[in-house]
Design a protein around this motif. Structure first.
Motif, PDB file in Angstrom:
ATOM      1  N   TRP A   1     -20.458 -36.734  10.286  1.00  0.00           N
ATOM      2  CA  TRP A   1     -19.681 -37.960  10.140  1.00  0.00           C
ATOM      3  C   TRP A   1     -18.213 -37.765  10.479  1.00  0.00           C
ATOM      4  CZ3 TRP A   1     -22.901 -41.486  10.715  1.00  0.00           C
ATOM      5  CH2 TRP A   1     -24.167 -41.440  10.130  1.00  0.00           C
ATOM      6  N   SER A   2     -17.625 -36.665  10.056  1.00  0.00           N
ATOM      7  CA  SER A   2     -16.212 -36.426  10.372  1.00  0.00           C
ATOM      8  C   SER A   2     -16.002 -36.360  11.878  1.00  0.00           C
ATOM      9  CB  SER A   2     -15.719 -35.137   9.716  1.00  0.00           C
ATOM     10  OG  SER A   2     -15.712 -35.269   8.316  1.00  0.00           O
ATOM     11  N   LEU A   3     -16.868 -35.641  12.556  1.00  0.00           N
ATOM     12  CA  LEU A   3     -16.738 -35.531  14.013  1.00  0.00           C
ATOM     13  C   LEU A   3     -16.964 -36.868  14.709  1.00  0.00           C
ATOM     14  CD1 LEU A   3     -18.387 -32.096  14.812  1.00  0.00           C
ATOM     15  CD2 LEU A   3     -15.981 -32.728  14.980  1.00  0.00           C
ATOM     16  N   LEU A   4     -17.863 -37.686  14.189  1.00  0.00           N
ATOM     17  CA  LEU A   4     -18.113 -38.986  14.822  1.00  0.00           C
ATOM     18  C   LEU A   4     -16.955 -39.950  14.598  1.00  0.00           C
ATOM     19  CD1 LEU A   4     -21.936 -39.372  14.147  1.00  0.00           C
ATOM     20  CD2 LEU A   4     -20.785 -38.770  16.294  1.00  0.00           C
ATOM     21  N   ILE A   5     -16.302 -39.866  13.466  1.00  0.00           N
ATOM     22  CA  ILE A   5     -15.097 -40.665  13.233  1.00  0.00           C
ATOM     23  C   ILE A   5     -14.015 -40.251  14.220  1.00  0.00           C
ATOM     24  CG2 ILE A   5     -13.199 -41.060  11.603  1.00  0.00           C
ATOM     25  CD1 ILE A   5     -15.394 -40.945   9.366  1.00  0.00           C
ATOM     26  N   ILE A   6     -13.809 -38.949  14.356  1.00  0.00           N
ATOM     27  CA  ILE A   6     -12.826 -38.431  15.322  1.00  0.00           C
ATOM     28  C   ILE A   6     -13.207 -38.865  16.733  1.00  0.00           C
ATOM     29  CG2 ILE A   6     -11.795 -36.355  16.324  1.00  0.00           C
ATOM     30  CD1 ILE A   6     -10.865 -36.790  13.451  1.00  0.00           C
ATOM     31  N   ARG A   7     -14.486 -38.757  17.073  1.00  0.00           N
ATOM     32  CA  ARG A   7     -14.973 -39.180  18.397  1.00  0.00           C
ATOM     33  C   ARG A   7     -14.623 -40.636  18.670  1.00  0.00           C
ATOM     34  NH1 ARG A   7     -20.967 -41.010  18.716  1.00  0.00           N
ATOM     35  NH2 ARG A   7     -19.910 -42.600  17.466  1.00  0.00           N
ATOM     36  N   ASP A   8     -14.926 -41.515  17.696  1.00  0.00           N
ATOM     37  CA  ASP A   8     -14.650 -42.937  17.901  1.00  0.00           C
ATOM     38  C   ASP A   8     -13.168 -43.200  18.101  1.00  0.00           C
ATOM     39  OD1 ASP A   8     -17.309 -43.517  17.742  1.00  0.00           O
ATOM     40  OD2 ASP A   8     -17.214 -44.506  15.790  1.00  0.00           O
ATOM     41  N   LEU A   9     -12.323 -42.483  17.384  1.00  0.00           N
ATOM     42  CA  LEU A   9     -10.878 -42.676  17.544  1.00  0.00           C
ATOM     43  C   LEU A   9     -10.388 -42.146  18.888  1.00  0.00           C
ATOM     44  CD1 LEU A   9      -9.731 -41.871  13.911  1.00  0.00           C
ATOM     45  CD2 LEU A   9      -9.776 -44.112  15.029  1.00  0.00           C
ATOM     46  N   ILE A  10     -10.989 -41.068  19.377  1.00  0.00           N
ATOM     47  CA  ILE A  10     -10.630 -40.537  20.697  1.00  0.00           C
ATOM     48  C   ILE A  10     -11.048 -41.521  21.790  1.00  0.00           C
ATOM     49  CG2 ILE A  10     -11.219 -38.761  22.415  1.00  0.00           C
ATOM     50  CD1 ILE A  10     -11.244 -36.738  20.062  1.00  0.00           C
ATOM     51  N   ILE A  11     -12.253 -42.040  21.687  1.00  0.00           N
ATOM     52  CA  ILE A  11     -12.789 -42.924  22.725  1.00  0.00           C
ATOM     53  C   ILE A  11     -12.164 -44.316  22.682  1.00  0.00           C
ATOM     54  CG2 ILE A  11     -14.874 -44.148  23.501  1.00  0.00           C
ATOM     55  CD1 ILE A  11     -16.466 -41.649  22.662  1.00  0.00           C
TER      56      ILE A  11
ATOM     57  N   PHE B   1     -15.964 -48.873  12.346  1.00  0.00           N
ATOM     58  CA  PHE B   1     -16.687 -47.616  12.109  1.00  0.00           C
ATOM     59  C   PHE B   1     -18.103 -47.904  11.624  1.00  0.00           C
ATOM     60  CE2 PHE B   1     -12.357 -45.658  11.433  1.00  0.00           C
ATOM     61  CZ  PHE B   1     -12.436 -44.770  12.492  1.00  0.00           C
ATOM     62  N   LEU B   2     -18.248 -48.889  10.740  1.00  0.00           N
ATOM     63  CA  LEU B   2     -19.579 -49.231  10.215  1.00  0.00           C
ATOM     64  C   LEU B   2     -20.515 -49.727  11.304  1.00  0.00           C
ATOM     65  CD1 LEU B   2     -18.778 -51.037   6.850  1.00  0.00           C
ATOM     66  CD2 LEU B   2     -19.791 -48.776   7.155  1.00  0.00           C
ATOM     67  N   ASN B   3     -19.978 -50.301  12.367  1.00  0.00           N
ATOM     68  CA  ASN B   3     -20.801 -50.847  13.447  1.00  0.00           C
ATOM     69  C   ASN B   3     -21.173 -49.823  14.514  1.00  0.00           C
ATOM     70  OD1 ASN B   3     -20.979 -53.425  12.360  1.00  0.00           O
ATOM     71  ND2 ASN B   3     -19.012 -54.016  13.227  1.00  0.00           N
ATOM     72  N   ALA B   4     -20.765 -48.567  14.355  1.00  0.00           N
ATOM     73  CA  ALA B   4     -21.136 -47.527  15.319  1.00  0.00           C
ATOM     74  C   ALA B   4     -22.656 -47.343  15.307  1.00  0.00           C
ATOM     75  CB  ALA B   4     -20.433 -46.213  14.976  1.00  0.00           C
ATOM     76  N   PRO B   5     -23.241 -46.916  16.411  1.00  0.00           N
ATOM     77  CA  PRO B   5     -24.703 -46.799  16.508  1.00  0.00           C
ATOM     78  C   PRO B   5     -25.323 -45.837  15.494  1.00  0.00           C
ATOM     79  CG  PRO B   5     -23.656 -46.265  18.619  1.00  0.00           C
ATOM     80  CD  PRO B   5     -22.567 -46.582  17.648  1.00  0.00           C
ATOM     81  N   GLU B   6     -24.554 -44.902  14.976  1.00  0.00           N
ATOM     82  CA  GLU B   6     -25.110 -43.908  14.047  1.00  0.00           C
ATOM     83  C   GLU B   6     -25.328 -44.462  12.643  1.00  0.00           C
ATOM     84  OE1 GLU B   6     -23.283 -41.957  17.447  1.00  0.00           O
ATOM     85  OE2 GLU B   6     -22.372 -43.295  15.971  1.00  0.00           O
TER      86      GLU B   6
END
Length: 113
Positions: A20-30, A39-44
């Motif tokens: 989860w931490s990495l996916l939060i960072i990923r979403d902010l990078i992208i 964040f809640l609407n991400a596919p994961e």
């Protein structure tokens, strides 16, 4: 924070070792700054309690921050700090590794160039 070891790799995994931490960072990078709802609407499909805990941890460790610290938290976006932005090449390397070594096992894996 309870650190397992003085080893830098172990310490990094204490912070970023869960998906989860990495996916939060990923979403902010992208995507750049993101709200809690985005964040809640991400596919994961992260659960609300996990998201709240990870945002708090990443904020405490100064990897992310609120985009508008004085604004109401409900619609306030999170953004990467300088320390968080420094994770970009690590995530890009991880994505390249996955593209090269996992594509035979994960047919729908996105191609990252």
């Amino acid at each position: 924070m309870d650190w397992r070891s003085p080893c830098p790799v172990s310490s990094a995994l204490d912070v970023l070792g869960d998906k989860w931490s990495l996916l939060i960072i990923r979403d902010l990078i992208i995507h750049g700054p993101r709200t809690y709802s985005q964040f809640l609407n991400a596919p994961e499909r992260i659960s609300t309690n996990i998201l709240a805990a990870r945002l708090e941890l990443l904020t405490r460790l100064k990897l992310i921050e609120r985009a508008h610290p004085d604004a109401v938290s409900r619609n306030n976006a999170y953004q990467l700090t300088e320390s968080g932005r420094a994770l970009r090449p690590i995530l890009e390397g991880l994505a390249q590794w996955a593209g090269k070594h996992l594509s035979d096992f994960h047919a729908s894996l996105l191609k990252i160039s």
